[in-house]
Design a protein around this motif. Structure first.
Motif, PDB file in Angstrom:
ATOM      1  N   ARG A  12       0.829  -1.204   0.000  1.00 55.29           N
ATOM      2  CA  ARG A  12       0.000   0.000   0.000  1.00 55.29           C
ATOM      3  C   ARG A  12       0.863   1.255   0.000  1.00 55.29           C
ATOM      4  O   ARG A  12       0.564   2.230  -0.689  1.00 55.29           O
ATOM      5  CB  ARG A  12      -0.938  -0.003   1.204  1.00 55.29           C
ATOM      6  CG  ARG A  12      -2.057  -1.030   1.067  1.00 55.29           C
ATOM      7  CD  ARG A  12      -2.961  -1.083   2.265  1.00 55.29           C
ATOM      8  NE  ARG A  12      -3.635   0.194   2.456  1.00 55.29           N
ATOM      9  CZ  ARG A  12      -4.046   0.630   3.627  1.00 55.29           C
ATOM     10  NH1 ARG A  12      -3.877  -0.087   4.721  1.00 55.29           N
ATOM     11  NH2 ARG A  12      -4.662   1.787   3.726  1.00 55.29           N
ATOM     12  N   LYS A  15       2.218   1.881  -3.426  1.00 53.96           N
ATOM     13  CA  LYS A  15       1.178   2.439  -4.294  1.00 53.96           C
ATOM     14  C   LYS A  15       0.985   3.921  -4.017  1.00 53.96           C
ATOM     15  O   LYS A  15       0.882   4.730  -4.944  1.00 53.96           O
ATOM     16  CB  LYS A  15      -0.137   1.692  -4.082  1.00 53.96           C
ATOM     17  CG  LYS A  15      -1.257   2.191  -4.955  1.00 53.96           C
ATOM     18  CD  LYS A  15      -2.547   1.438  -4.698  1.00 53.96           C
ATOM     19  CE  LYS A  15      -3.680   2.035  -5.504  1.00 53.96           C
ATOM     20  NZ  LYS A  15      -4.962   1.451  -5.179  1.00 53.96           N
ATOM     21  N   ARG A  18       3.881   5.836  -5.518  1.00 54.86           N
ATOM     22  CA  ARG A  18       3.768   5.925  -6.980  1.00 54.86           C
ATOM     23  C   ARG A  18       2.740   6.978  -7.363  1.00 54.86           C
ATOM     24  O   ARG A  18       2.974   7.791  -8.262  1.00 54.86           O
ATOM     25  CB  ARG A  18       3.364   4.568  -7.564  1.00 54.86           C
ATOM     26  CG  ARG A  18       4.515   3.619  -7.807  1.00 54.86           C
ATOM     27  CD  ARG A  18       4.096   2.449  -8.685  1.00 54.86           C
ATOM     28  NE  ARG A  18       2.872   1.806  -8.255  1.00 54.86           N
ATOM     29  CZ  ARG A  18       2.791   0.791  -7.401  1.00 54.86           C
ATOM     30  NH1 ARG A  18       3.892   0.303  -6.865  1.00 54.86           N
ATOM     31  NH2 ARG A  18       1.633   0.255  -7.085  1.00 54.86           N
ATOM     32  N   ASN A  19       1.594   6.952  -6.680  1.00 56.44           N
ATOM     33  CA  ASN A  19       0.543   7.926  -6.982  1.00 56.44           C
ATOM     34  C   ASN A  19       0.993   9.345  -6.658  1.00 56.44           C
ATOM     35  O   ASN A  19       0.669  10.280  -7.387  1.00 56.44           O
ATOM     36  CB  ASN A  19      -0.747   7.581  -6.240  1.00 56.44           C
ATOM     37  CG  ASN A  19      -1.439   6.367  -6.834  1.00 56.44           C
ATOM     38  OD1 ASN A  19      -1.146   5.949  -7.940  1.00 56.44           O
ATOM     39  ND2 ASN A  19      -2.355   5.795  -6.090  1.00 56.44           N
ATOM     40  N   GLU A  71      -6.864   6.296  -5.413  1.00 56.93           N
ATOM     41  CA  GLU A  71      -6.291   6.192  -4.071  1.00 56.93           C
ATOM     42  C   GLU A  71      -7.355   5.930  -3.016  1.00 56.93           C
ATOM     43  O   GLU A  71      -7.111   5.262  -2.026  1.00 56.93           O
ATOM     44  CB  GLU A  71      -5.540   7.480  -3.732  1.00 56.93           C
ATOM     45  CG  GLU A  71      -4.737   7.426  -2.469  1.00 56.93           C
ATOM     46  CD  GLU A  71      -3.583   6.463  -2.577  1.00 56.93           C
ATOM     47  OE1 GLU A  71      -3.264   5.832  -1.555  1.00 56.93           O
ATOM     48  OE2 GLU A  71      -3.007   6.310  -3.655  1.00 56.93           O
TER      49      GLU A  71
END
Length: 72
Positions: A12, A15, A18-19, A71
């Motif tokens: 998580r 992620k 990256r976002n 997200e």
């Protein structure tokens, strides 16, 4: 059990990072697009040039919205 929790937390976090990078890149793009629009408006750009700059800004804003919604 603990190993699985740690692994899921790390996935998580990756992620989210990256976002975050994607949003930062899009914001940088948006900044450049706004400068281009300003140039088009104040330095004699054509109506087509202004419209194209506005379209690209709208697309970039939608990209940012999509990233943020993923997200949630």
């Amino acid at each position: 059990m603990t190993h699985g929790i740690i692994r899921n937390t790390l996935l998580r976090l990756n992620k989210v990072m990256r976002n975050k990078k994607l949003v930062q890149n899009r914001l940088s793009t948006l900044q450049g697009q706004l400068k281009k629009l300003d140039m088009q408006i104040h330095r004699g750009g054509t109506r087509d040039g202004i419209n194209e700059a506005q379209r690209s800004i709208t697309e970039t804003i939608q990209d940012i919205i999509d990233i943020i919604e993923r997200e949630a």
